[in-house]
Motif scaffolding. Structure first.
Motif, PDB file in Angstrom:
ATOM      1  N   ASP A  34       8.119  -6.736   9.040  1.00  0.00           N
ATOM      2  CA  ASP A  34       8.783  -5.138   8.715  1.00  0.00           C
ATOM      3  C   ASP A  34       8.010  -4.416   7.716  1.00  0.00           C
ATOM      4  N   SER A  35       6.982  -4.020   7.894  1.00  0.00           N
ATOM      5  CA  SER A  35       6.158  -3.163   6.672  1.00  0.00           C
ATOM      6  C   SER A  35       7.236  -2.390   5.999  1.00  0.00           C
ATOM      7  N   GLY A  36       7.855  -1.372   6.901  1.00  0.00           N
ATOM      8  CA  GLY A  36       8.701  -0.625   6.153  1.00  0.00           C
ATOM      9  C   GLY A  36       9.617  -1.089   5.298  1.00  0.00           C
ATOM     10  N   TYR A  39       8.046  -0.918   1.928  1.00  0.00           N
ATOM     11  CA  TYR A  39       8.116   0.414   1.226  1.00  0.00           C
ATOM     12  C   TYR A  39       9.469   0.655   0.899  1.00  0.00           C
ATOM     13  N   ARG A  40      10.419   0.345   1.422  1.00  0.00           N
ATOM     14  CA  ARG A  40      11.921   0.579   0.952  1.00  0.00           C
ATOM     15  C   ARG A  40      12.117  -0.523  -0.136  1.00  0.00           C
ATOM     16  N   LEU A  41      11.917  -1.588  -0.042  1.00  0.00           N
ATOM     17  CA  LEU A  41      12.081  -2.396  -1.297  1.00  0.00           C
ATOM     18  C   LEU A  41      11.254  -2.156  -2.453  1.00  0.00           C
ATOM     19  N   ALA A 100      11.430   5.652   0.245  1.00  0.00           N
ATOM     20  CA  ALA A 100      10.406   4.866   0.609  1.00  0.00           C
ATOM     21  C   ALA A 100       9.152   5.817   1.051  1.00  0.00           C
ATOM     22  N   SER A 101       9.700   6.826   1.748  1.00  0.00           N
ATOM     23  CA  SER A 101       8.556   7.571   2.444  1.00  0.00           C
ATOM     24  C   SER A 101       7.828   8.226   1.132  1.00  0.00           C
ATOM     25  N   ILE A 102       8.431   8.604   0.079  1.00  0.00           N
ATOM     26  CA  ILE A 102       7.831   9.115  -0.856  1.00  0.00           C
ATOM     27  C   ILE A 102       7.005   8.268  -1.746  1.00  0.00           C
ATOM     28  N   VAL A 103       7.349   6.918  -2.206  1.00  0.00           N
ATOM     29  CA  VAL A 103       6.305   6.023  -2.654  1.00  0.00           C
ATOM     30  C   VAL A 103       5.419   5.399  -1.731  1.00  0.00           C
ATOM     31  N   ALA A 104       5.374   5.505  -0.320  1.00  0.00           N
ATOM     32  CA  ALA A 104       4.394   5.330   0.504  1.00  0.00           C
ATOM     33  C   ALA A 104       3.495   6.216   0.534  1.00  0.00           C
ATOM     34  N   ARG A 105       3.328   7.380  -0.084  1.00  0.00           N
ATOM     35  CA  ARG A 105       2.272   8.284  -0.132  1.00  0.00           C
ATOM     36  C   ARG A 105       1.312   7.655  -1.288  1.00  0.00           C
ATOM     37  N   VAL A 109       0.312   2.189  -4.324  1.00  0.00           N
ATOM     38  CA  VAL A 109       1.397   1.415  -4.033  1.00  0.00           C
ATOM     39  C   VAL A 109       0.820   0.846  -2.538  1.00  0.00           C
ATOM     40  N   ARG A 110       0.237   1.781  -1.744  1.00  0.00           N
ATOM     41  CA  ARG A 110      -0.376   1.060  -0.410  1.00  0.00           C
ATOM     42  C   ARG A 110      -1.252  -0.167  -0.672  1.00  0.00           C
ATOM     43  N   ALA A 111      -2.172   0.005  -1.884  1.00  0.00           N
ATOM     44  CA  ALA A 111      -3.281  -1.095  -2.162  1.00  0.00           C
ATOM     45  C   ALA A 111      -2.434  -2.123  -2.496  1.00  0.00           C
ATOM     46  N   GLY A 130       5.068  -1.030  11.776  1.00  0.00           N
ATOM     47  CA  GLY A 130       4.936   0.021  10.928  1.00  0.00           C
ATOM     48  C   GLY A 130       4.382   1.339  11.106  1.00  0.00           C
ATOM     49  N   ARG A 131       3.586   1.738  10.302  1.00  0.00           N
ATOM     50  CA  ARG A 131       2.942   3.064  10.789  1.00  0.00           C
ATOM     51  C   ARG A 131       1.593   2.716  10.652  1.00  0.00           C
ATOM     52  N   ASP A 132       0.923   2.276  10.052  1.00  0.00           N
ATOM     53  CA  ASP A 132      -0.614   1.882   9.699  1.00  0.00           C
ATOM     54  C   ASP A 132      -0.996   0.474  10.185  1.00  0.00           C
ATOM     55  N   MET A 133      -0.406  -0.413  11.016  1.00  0.00           N
ATOM     56  CA  MET A 133      -0.697  -1.626  11.010  1.00  0.00           C
ATOM     57  C   MET A 133      -1.864  -2.006  11.995  1.00  0.00           C
ATOM     58  N   GLY A 134      -1.935  -0.948  12.823  1.00  0.00           N
ATOM     59  CA  GLY A 134      -3.332  -0.981  13.801  1.00  0.00           C
ATOM     60  C   GLY A 134      -4.492  -0.499  13.242  1.00  0.00           C
ATOM     61  N   GLU A 180      11.610  16.149   8.775  1.00  0.00           N
ATOM     62  CA  GLU A 180      10.825  16.139   7.355  1.00  0.00           C
ATOM     63  C   GLU A 180       9.862  14.860   7.189  1.00  0.00           C
ATOM     64  N   ARG A 181      10.631  13.779   7.505  1.00  0.00           N
ATOM     65  CA  ARG A 181      10.117  12.510   7.204  1.00  0.00           C
ATOM     66  C   ARG A 181       8.784  12.089   8.266  1.00  0.00           C
ATOM     67  N   ASP A 182       8.832  12.701   9.425  1.00  0.00           N
ATOM     68  CA  ASP A 182       7.845  12.714  10.400  1.00  0.00           C
ATOM     69  C   ASP A 182       6.563  13.490   9.685  1.00  0.00           C
ATOM     70  N   ARG A 184       6.087  14.190   6.786  1.00  0.00           N
ATOM     71  CA  ARG A 184       5.345  13.468   5.510  1.00  0.00           C
ATOM     72  C   ARG A 184       4.722  12.414   6.018  1.00  0.00           C
ATOM     73  N   ASP A 185       4.897  11.717   6.710  1.00  0.00           N
ATOM     74  CA  ASP A 185       4.211  10.564   7.260  1.00  0.00           C
ATOM     75  C   ASP A 185       2.965  10.921   7.908  1.00  0.00           C
ATOM     76  N   ALA A 186       2.970  12.016   8.788  1.00  0.00           N
ATOM     77  CA  ALA A 186       1.851  12.204   9.555  1.00  0.00           C
ATOM     78  C   ALA A 186       1.005  13.011   8.806  1.00  0.00           C
ATOM     79  N   SER A 187       1.352  13.792   8.016  1.00  0.00           N
ATOM     80  CA  SER A 187       0.521  14.650   7.194  1.00  0.00           C
ATOM     81  C   SER A 187      -0.339  14.097   5.727  1.00  0.00           C
ATOM     82  N   ARG A 188       0.126  12.891   5.427  1.00  0.00           N
ATOM     83  CA  ARG A 188      -0.196  12.192   3.991  1.00  0.00           C
ATOM     84  C   ARG A 188      -1.843  12.062   4.321  1.00  0.00           C
ATOM     85  N   THR A 189      -2.708  12.026   3.373  1.00  0.00           N
ATOM     86  CA  THR A 189      -4.002  11.965   3.378  1.00  0.00           C
ATOM     87  C   THR A 189      -4.433  10.334   3.709  1.00  0.00           C
TER      88      THR A 189
HETATM   89  O1   DC Z   1       9.948   2.121   9.210  1.00  0.00           O
HETATM   90  P1   DC Z   1      10.806   2.488   8.172  1.00  0.00           P
HETATM   91  O2   DC Z   1      11.767   3.601   8.581  1.00  0.00           O
HETATM   92  O3   DC Z   1      11.443   1.203   7.627  1.00  0.00           O
HETATM   93  O4   DC Z   1       9.754   2.983   6.844  1.00  0.00           O
HETATM   94  C1   DC Z   1      10.347   3.552   5.855  1.00  0.00           C
HETATM   95  C2   DC Z   1       9.236   4.512   5.106  1.00  0.00           C
HETATM   96  O5   DC Z   1       8.236   3.801   4.796  1.00  0.00           O
HETATM   97  C3   DC Z   1       8.698   5.522   6.228  1.00  0.00           C
HETATM   98  O6   DC Z   1       9.058   6.695   5.956  1.00  0.00           O
HETATM   99  C4   DC Z   1       7.088   5.477   5.970  1.00  0.00           C
HETATM  100  C5   DC Z   1       6.833   4.542   5.057  1.00  0.00           C
HETATM  101  N1   DC Z   1       6.054   3.313   6.050  1.00  0.00           N
HETATM  102  C6   DC Z   1       4.547   3.499   5.804  1.00  0.00           C
HETATM  103  O7   DC Z   1       4.287   4.404   5.002  1.00  0.00           O
HETATM  104  N2   DC Z   1       3.706   2.466   6.236  1.00  0.00           N
HETATM  105  C7   DC Z   1       4.215   1.493   6.961  1.00  0.00           C
HETATM  106  N3   DC Z   1       3.557   0.577   7.524  1.00  0.00           N
HETATM  107  C8   DC Z   1       5.686   1.505   7.242  1.00  0.00           C
HETATM  108  C9   DC Z   1       6.438   2.446   6.659  1.00  0.00           C
END
Ligand code: DC
Length: 224
Positions: A34-36, A39-41, A100-105, A109-111, A130-134, A180-182, A184-189
């Protein structure tokens, strides 16, 4: 030896990924990432350490060293630990999701989380949610799913989930936060929410979880 089979499931909040991934993992006897939650942690660890949400390096350092614990209790309910402390409900609030969505940018942190996520790929297999698993974490995965649902349906699902937990929220506020979260998640570089070129898109609007799970299992049977 062939590499551990990985099924990636990416998609926006509320598309039903969590439920689908848990059921697919159980059906196949695979591990679950559960990769989200990572980021939440990271966001929670940062706020506990008194970090400013804008402190990228501080959050990255915590992402590298925080102690993770995932499991189920005697009743089969999921349990998440941060440095040995139970935080399951704490990380599921809307506030924790927004942090989580803020620190995920943050690239750092991603590295920091990249190898920690890859370490979940253990025999006999992994279902990665997740969002970038594939696209980023498991680009070689033989089965990639991109799960979607209409924004209205996703807001309604979140609303019902939170209501079941006894939390009071407004559907209008949730719809706005999800949009808003969609965005932010879809438009980050870095690692934005996009389907991998070789992902199979499934729309869960008006479809039962059982039907989606059956589709994913049928696709898995054709590949592993
Ligand atoms: O899936 P979730 O709602 O628990 O994810 C929380 C936030 O973490 C979501 O806004 C985006 C980020 N996230 C991410 O950037 N990459 C992932 N692989 C999983 C989550």
């Amino acid at each position: 030896m062939s590499p551990t089979p990985v099924i990636t499931v990416d998609g926006p909040s509320g598309s039903g990924k969590g439920t689908i991934c848990r059921r697919v993992a159980t059906a196949l006897g695979y591990h679950l990432l559960d990769s989200g939650a990572l980021y939440r942690l990271t966001g929670l660890a940062g706020s506990r350490a008194g970090l400013d949400p804008a402190d990228e390096a501080g959050h990255a350092a915590l992402a590298l060293r925080m102690g993770l614990g995932f499991g189920v209790d005697a009743k089969g309910e999921e349990r998440v630990l941060l440095d040995g402390e139970e935080v399951t409900d704490r990380i599921r609030t809307e506030q924790a999701g927004n942090l989580a969505s803020i620190v995920a940018r943050y690239p750092a942190v991603r590295a920091a989380l990249l190898e920690r996520q890859r370490a979940f790929a253990q025999p006999p297999g992994l279902v990665a949610d997740g969002r970038d698993m594939g696209t980023v974490v498991f680009p070689e995965a033989p089965l990639k799913i991109f799960l979607t649902a209409s924004a209205e349906e996703r807001a309604r699902r979140r609303y019902n989930q939170l209501k079941d937990k006894g939390l009071s929220v407004s559907l209008a506020d949730l719809s706005r936060e999800i949009a808003e979260r969609d965005h932010r998640d879809a438009s980050r570089t870095l690692a934005p929410l996009v389907a991998a070129a070789d992902a199979i898109s499934l729309d869960s609007t008006g479809v039962t979880p059982e039907e989606i799970v059956a589709r994913v299992l049928a696709l898995a049977r054709g590949r592993f």
